[in-house]
Design a protein around this motif. Structure first.
Motif, PDB file in Angstrom:
ATOM      1  N   GLY A   1       0.848  -1.064   0.015  1.00  0.00           N
ATOM      2  CA  GLY A   1       0.122   0.153   0.044  1.00  0.00           C
ATOM      3  C   GLY A   1       0.867   1.529   0.030  1.00  0.00           C
ATOM      4  O   GLY A   1       0.086   2.164  -1.424  1.00  0.00           O
TER       5      GLY A   1
ATOM      6  N   SER B   1      -8.145   3.568   4.638  1.00  0.00           N
ATOM      7  CA  SER B   1      -7.941   2.341   4.172  1.00  0.00           C
ATOM      8  C   SER B   1      -9.374   3.025   3.915  1.00  0.00           C
ATOM      9  O   SER B   1      -9.906   2.245   2.455  1.00  0.00           O
TER      10      SER B   1
ATOM     11  N   GLY C   1      -7.260   0.581  -1.597  1.00  0.00           N
ATOM     12  CA  GLY C   1      -7.905   0.344  -0.922  1.00  0.00           C
ATOM     13  C   GLY C   1      -7.309  -0.707   0.299  1.00  0.00           C
ATOM     14  O   GLY C   1      -7.719  -0.893   1.799  1.00  0.00           O
TER      15      GLY C   1
ATOM     16  N   TYR D   1      -4.290  -1.483   1.983  1.00  0.00           N
ATOM     17  CA  TYR D   1      -4.609  -0.384   3.335  1.00  0.00           C
ATOM     18  C   TYR D   1      -4.912  -1.390   4.100  1.00  0.00           C
ATOM     19  O   TYR D   1      -4.814  -1.573   5.457  1.00  0.00           O
ATOM     20  N   ALA D   2      -6.363  -2.003   3.820  1.00  0.00           N
ATOM     21  CA  ALA D   2      -7.491  -2.206   5.414  1.00  0.00           C
ATOM     22  C   ALA D   2      -6.517  -3.526   5.748  1.00  0.00           C
ATOM     23  O   ALA D   2      -6.743  -4.066   6.631  1.00  0.00           O
TER      24      ALA D   2
ATOM     25  N   THR E   1      -3.268  -3.147   7.556  1.00  0.00           N
ATOM     26  CA  THR E   1      -4.195  -2.215   9.078  1.00  0.00           C
ATOM     27  C   THR E   1      -4.876  -3.590  10.173  1.00  0.00           C
ATOM     28  O   THR E   1      -3.963  -3.795  10.847  1.00  0.00           O
TER      29      THR E   1
END
Length: 148
Positions: free
Chosen positions: A10, A91, A127, A130-131, A134
């Motif tokens: 990301g 995200s 996204g 990142y999601a 995370t």
């Protein structure tokens, strides 16, 4: 220290997007058009207005900060303030921007520009990176040590 490949990916994607925004400035009005900034922005660039440059540099700066947060969450650089909050918000922004394709298709009966389709799908990938990154890093994001 174990790296989180999702967040590192990301971060690389955000860094590439930041560099692309800077390249668009160098590429001039035709690049503004090609990359979807719109005819108005391209014409301002043709007239020598500073606005397109300021706008592109601002976006590049935000994307660079987002890249730094991904790299920090991915274990490549030191921890940054508000890691969890920042990564969740980043995200969410990427995912929501990517998912804008769904209402665009619904509202326009499937007639949307190629730019809208491609940019939405690309940003959706950002996204997801990142999601997922995370989510994987969540336990380690509250402390000072990255466990994986």
């Amino acid at each position: 220290m174990k790296n989180n490949r999702w967040l590192v990916t990301g971060g690389l994607l955000s860094a590439a997007a930041a560099l692309l925004h800077l390249a668009i400035i160098a590429g001039g009005p035709d690049w503004y058009r090609f990359f979807g900034a719109g005819e108005r922005m391209a014409r301002m660039a043709e007239r020598g207005s500073a606005s397109p440059t300021v706008f592109a540099v601002s976006i590049a700066a935000v994307l660079a900060v987002w890249s730094a947060y991904a790299f920090a969450g991915g274990g490549l650089i030191r921890r940054l303030p508000l890691m969890r909050t920042a990564l969740v918000l980043i995200s969410a922004v990427y995912l929501l921007r990517g998912l804008v394709l769904i209402p665009a298709l619904a509202l326009h009966g499937g007639e949307v520009s190629a730019f809208t389709i491609w940019s939405s799908l690309i940003v959706l990938v950002y996204g997801i990176a990142y999601a997922v990154g995370t989510w994987w890093a969540w336990p380690a994001l509250s402390g000072g040590r990255f466990d994986g």
